[in-house]
Design an enzyme around this catalytic site. Structure first.
Site, PDB file in Angstrom:
ATOM      1  N   LYS A 176     -31.872  63.662   5.084  1.00  0.00           N
ATOM      2  CA  LYS A 176     -32.864  62.993   4.238  1.00  0.00           C
ATOM      3  C   LYS A 176     -33.601  61.926   5.038  1.00  0.00           C
ATOM      4  O   LYS A 176     -32.977  61.071   5.655  1.00  0.00           O
ATOM      5  CB  LYS A 176     -32.163  62.328   3.051  1.00  0.00           C
ATOM      6  CG  LYS A 176     -31.417  63.334   2.174  1.00  0.00           C
ATOM      7  CD  LYS A 176     -30.571  62.637   1.130  1.00  0.00           C
ATOM      8  CE  LYS A 176     -29.387  61.906   1.701  1.00  0.00           C
ATOM      9  NZ  LYS A 176     -28.425  61.433   0.690  1.00  0.00           N
ATOM     10  N   THR A 207     -34.600  52.211  -6.061  1.00  0.00           N
ATOM     11  CA  THR A 207     -34.111  53.495  -5.531  1.00  0.00           C
ATOM     12  C   THR A 207     -32.586  53.564  -5.557  1.00  0.00           C
ATOM     13  O   THR A 207     -31.983  54.291  -4.771  1.00  0.00           O
ATOM     14  CB  THR A 207     -34.619  53.707  -4.088  1.00  0.00           C
ATOM     15  OG1 THR A 207     -34.227  52.571  -3.314  1.00  0.00           O
ATOM     16  CG2 THR A 207     -36.116  53.896  -4.032  1.00  0.00           C
ATOM     17  N   GLY A 209     -29.262  54.937  -6.263  1.00  0.00           N
ATOM     18  CA  GLY A 209     -28.741  56.236  -6.711  1.00  0.00           C
ATOM     19  C   GLY A 209     -29.563  57.456  -6.325  1.00  0.00           C
ATOM     20  O   GLY A 209     -29.289  58.557  -6.798  1.00  0.00           O
ATOM     21  N   THR A 210     -30.537  57.277  -5.454  1.00  0.00           N
ATOM     22  CA  THR A 210     -31.379  58.436  -5.081  1.00  0.00           C
ATOM     23  C   THR A 210     -30.565  59.551  -4.433  1.00  0.00           C
ATOM     24  O   THR A 210     -30.746  60.729  -4.741  1.00  0.00           O
ATOM     25  CB  THR A 210     -32.498  58.025  -4.093  1.00  0.00           C
ATOM     26  OG1 THR A 210     -31.911  57.271  -3.041  1.00  0.00           O
ATOM     27  CG2 THR A 210     -33.574  57.218  -4.774  1.00  0.00           C
ATOM     28  N   GLY A 211     -29.665  59.159  -3.524  1.00  0.00           N
ATOM     29  CA  GLY A 211     -28.891  60.165  -2.786  1.00  0.00           C
ATOM     30  C   GLY A 211     -27.964  60.955  -3.705  1.00  0.00           C
ATOM     31  O   GLY A 211     -27.861  62.180  -3.617  1.00  0.00           O
ATOM     32  N   CYS A 212     -27.305  60.233  -4.620  1.00  0.00           N
ATOM     33  CA  CYS A 212     -26.382  60.890  -5.572  1.00  0.00           C
ATOM     34  C   CYS A 212     -27.153  61.869  -6.449  1.00  0.00           C
ATOM     35  O   CYS A 212     -26.735  63.008  -6.669  1.00  0.00           O
ATOM     36  CB  CYS A 212     -25.709  59.860  -6.470  1.00  0.00           C
ATOM     37  SG  CYS A 212     -24.908  58.529  -5.575  1.00  0.00           S
TER      38      CYS A 212
HETATM   39  N1  LIG Z   1     -39.511  55.606  -1.612  1.00  0.00           N
HETATM   40  C1  LIG Z   1     -39.336  56.932  -1.704  1.00  0.00           C
HETATM   41  N2  LIG Z   1     -40.322  57.754  -2.142  1.00  0.00           N
HETATM   42  C2  LIG Z   1     -40.148  59.084  -2.242  1.00  0.00           C
HETATM   43  N3  LIG Z   1     -39.001  59.699  -1.896  1.00  0.00           N
HETATM   44  C3  LIG Z   1     -37.962  58.952  -1.447  1.00  0.00           C
HETATM   45  C4  LIG Z   1     -38.061  57.539  -1.316  1.00  0.00           C
HETATM   46  N4  LIG Z   1     -36.865  57.051  -0.860  1.00  0.00           N
HETATM   47  C5  LIG Z   1     -36.050  58.129  -0.721  1.00  0.00           C
HETATM   48  N5  LIG Z   1     -36.697  59.275  -1.053  1.00  0.00           N
HETATM   49  C6  LIG Z   1     -36.138  60.622  -1.110  1.00  0.00           C
HETATM   50  O1  LIG Z   1     -35.004  60.546  -1.979  1.00  0.00           O
HETATM   51  C7  LIG Z   1     -33.983  61.441  -1.562  1.00  0.00           C
HETATM   52  C8  LIG Z   1     -32.700  60.648  -1.299  1.00  0.00           C
HETATM   53  O2  LIG Z   1     -32.818  60.060  -0.029  1.00  0.00           O
HETATM   54  P1  LIG Z   1     -32.226  58.672   0.456  1.00  0.00           P
HETATM   55  O3  LIG Z   1     -32.465  58.617   1.925  1.00  0.00           O
HETATM   56  O4  LIG Z   1     -32.804  57.565  -0.379  1.00  0.00           O
HETATM   57  O5  LIG Z   1     -30.713  58.858   0.101  1.00  0.00           O
HETATM   58  P2  LIG Z   1     -29.515  57.883   0.287  1.00  0.00           P
HETATM   59  O6  LIG Z   1     -29.835  56.803   1.272  1.00  0.00           O
HETATM   60  O7  LIG Z   1     -28.335  58.724   0.568  1.00  0.00           O
HETATM   61  O8  LIG Z   1     -29.391  57.246  -1.149  1.00  0.00           O
HETATM   62  P3  LIG Z   1     -28.170  56.349  -1.734  1.00  0.00           P
HETATM   63  O9  LIG Z   1     -28.468  54.937  -1.408  1.00  0.00           O
HETATM   64  O10 LIG Z   1     -28.209  56.627  -3.182  1.00  0.00           O
HETATM   65  O11 LIG Z   1     -26.919  56.794  -1.052  1.00  0.00           O
HETATM   66  C9  LIG Z   1     -34.572  62.159  -0.340  1.00  0.00           C
HETATM   67  O12 LIG Z   1     -35.205  63.334  -0.772  1.00  0.00           O
HETATM   68  C10 LIG Z   1     -35.585  61.157   0.192  1.00  0.00           C
HETATM   69  O13 LIG Z   1     -36.586  61.756   0.982  1.00  0.00           O
HETATM   70  C1  LIG Z   2     -19.825  55.238  -6.401  1.00  0.00           C
HETATM   71  C2  LIG Z   2     -21.070  55.281  -5.602  1.00  0.00           C
HETATM   72  N1  LIG Z   2     -21.374  56.387  -4.921  1.00  0.00           N
HETATM   73  C3  LIG Z   2     -22.496  56.453  -4.193  1.00  0.00           C
HETATM   74  C4  LIG Z   2     -23.356  55.382  -4.130  1.00  0.00           C
HETATM   75  C5  LIG Z   2     -24.610  55.545  -3.318  1.00  0.00           C
HETATM   76  O1  LIG Z   2     -25.207  54.505  -2.842  1.00  0.00           O
HETATM   77  C6  LIG Z   2     -23.004  54.206  -4.861  1.00  0.00           C
HETATM   78  N2  LIG Z   2     -23.800  53.096  -4.860  1.00  0.00           N
HETATM   79  N3  LIG Z   2     -21.869  54.192  -5.571  1.00  0.00           N
END
Ligand SMILES: Nc1ncnc2c1ncn2[C@@H]1O[C@H](COP(=O)(O)OP(=O)(O)OP(=O)(O)O)[C@@H](O)[C@H]1O
Ligand SMILES: Cc1ncc(CO)c(N)n1
Length: 273
Positions: A176, A207, A209-212
């Site tokens: 990502k 943002t 929880g985006t990754g989850c």
């Molecule tokens: N500001 C943004 N605008 C559009 N897309 C975004 C933005 N930030 C992240 N994304 C997209 O959101 C998805 C999750 O990516 P991100 O890199 O934020 O995950 P993460 O860091 O694992 O998140 P988390 O903090 O929840 O663990 C990907 O598809 C990424 O490209």
């Molecule tokens: C429990 C949990 N899993 C994943 C994330 C991702 O950032 C979070 N903030 N908390």
């Protein structure tokens, strides 16, 4: 005929509802699969950060897994916060002979900067869980820990993707690009081909929880039988909408909006109201 598909998340909690198990279950519901959950750690956190973490005893996590697999067998599953080596080993042991799509979101550090995976576990996940994955969805800092080199460009994302598939043994990987500058471009590599998924970057701090949410959507689509390319494409659109309509809740980084895609083209909706 009852055709419902089921998805399981194995992860930590977020009482404020934006990340972890809570985000996964909301996403499963929105993607119309039946959601189930096994809790690994209970986390006192909100939009501003993590206050405390309590890991559940390993035999209790094992009992939860038994409750699921002896009753409602999931069509796909994902793991999120798996903090300790013991938990990784339990999960590897439980999943090694199961032929269901397994999505690993190798959660290490929360957006707030708080640690969610013990330092010593970070390298262990490479050997214990990654070889069992159908797809791994690391962000850039997690990718760097998995491959042991800096990832600062699109080219280095592709190089890292090859290492994760061919050397660490996952079937596929989505790296990502949310943490790089410019458009939000994610790279899927399935061992043969690269696929780019690009969305305009939304200028927002909300943002959490985006990754989850993204990895839960991929899990739901795989449960429905979509191909990896289709599942990632649908999930990219889903997370892009969820970020575009993210919620100004709390005092820190607000959560993504799990029903954001339904609000597309609804002019009367205004954020925060
Ligand atoms: N500001 C943004 N605008 C559009 N897309 C975004 C933005 N930030 C992240 N994304 C997209 O959101 C998805 C999750 O990516 P991100 O890199 O934020 O995950 P993460 O860091 O694992 O998140 P988390 O903090 O929840 O663990 C990907 O598809 C990424 O490209
Ligand atoms: C429990 C949990 N899993 C994943 C994330 C991702 O950032 C979070 N903030 N908390």
């Amino acid at each position: 005929m009852n055709q419902v598909k089921t998805a399981l998340t194995i992860a930590g909690t977020d009482p404020s509802g934006g990340a972890g198990i809570q985000a996964d279950l909301k996403t499963f519901q929105e993607r119309e699969v039946y959601g189930m959950s096994v809790i690994t750690s209970v986390v006192a956190q909100n939009t501003t950060g993590v206050e405390a973490i309590e890991h559940l005893p390993i035999d209790f996590i094992e009992k939860q897994l038994h409750s699921i697999f002896s009753d409602i067998y999931p069509d796909a599953l994902k793991s999120g916060m798996i903090a300790t080596i013991e938990m990784m080993e339990l999960l590897a042991d439980t999943l090694k002979d199961k032929r269901i799509p397994f999505v690993i979101d190798p959660v290490m550090v929360a957006k707030s900067g708080d640690t969610l995976m013990e330092e010593k576990s970070r390298r262990v996940i490479r050997e214990s869980l990654v070889p069992l994955a159908t797809v791994v969805t690391p962000n850039i800092p997690e990718t760097e820990i998995l491959v042991d080199f800096k990832v600062e460009s699109y080219e280095s994302m592709k190089k890292a993707a090859k290492v994760i598939v061919h050397e660490l043994g996952s079937k596929a990987v989505v790296i990502k690009g949310g943490h790089l500058n410019g458009a939000a471009t994610d790279v899927l590599y399935d061992g043969k081909e690269f696929f780019d998924f690009t969305a305009e970057r939304t200028n927002t701090k909300h943002t959490h929880g985006t990754g989850c949410t993204f990895s839960a959507a991929i899990t739901a689509e795989l449960a429905k039988g979509k191909t990896m390319e289709e599942a990632v494409g649908i999930s990219k659109q889903f997370i892009t909408d969820a970020i575009q309509y993210s919620l100004e809740l709390g005092k820190g980084n607000g959560p993504t909006n799990h029903w954001g895609y339904r609000l597309k083209g609804v002019p009367s909706y205004e954020k925060g109201e």
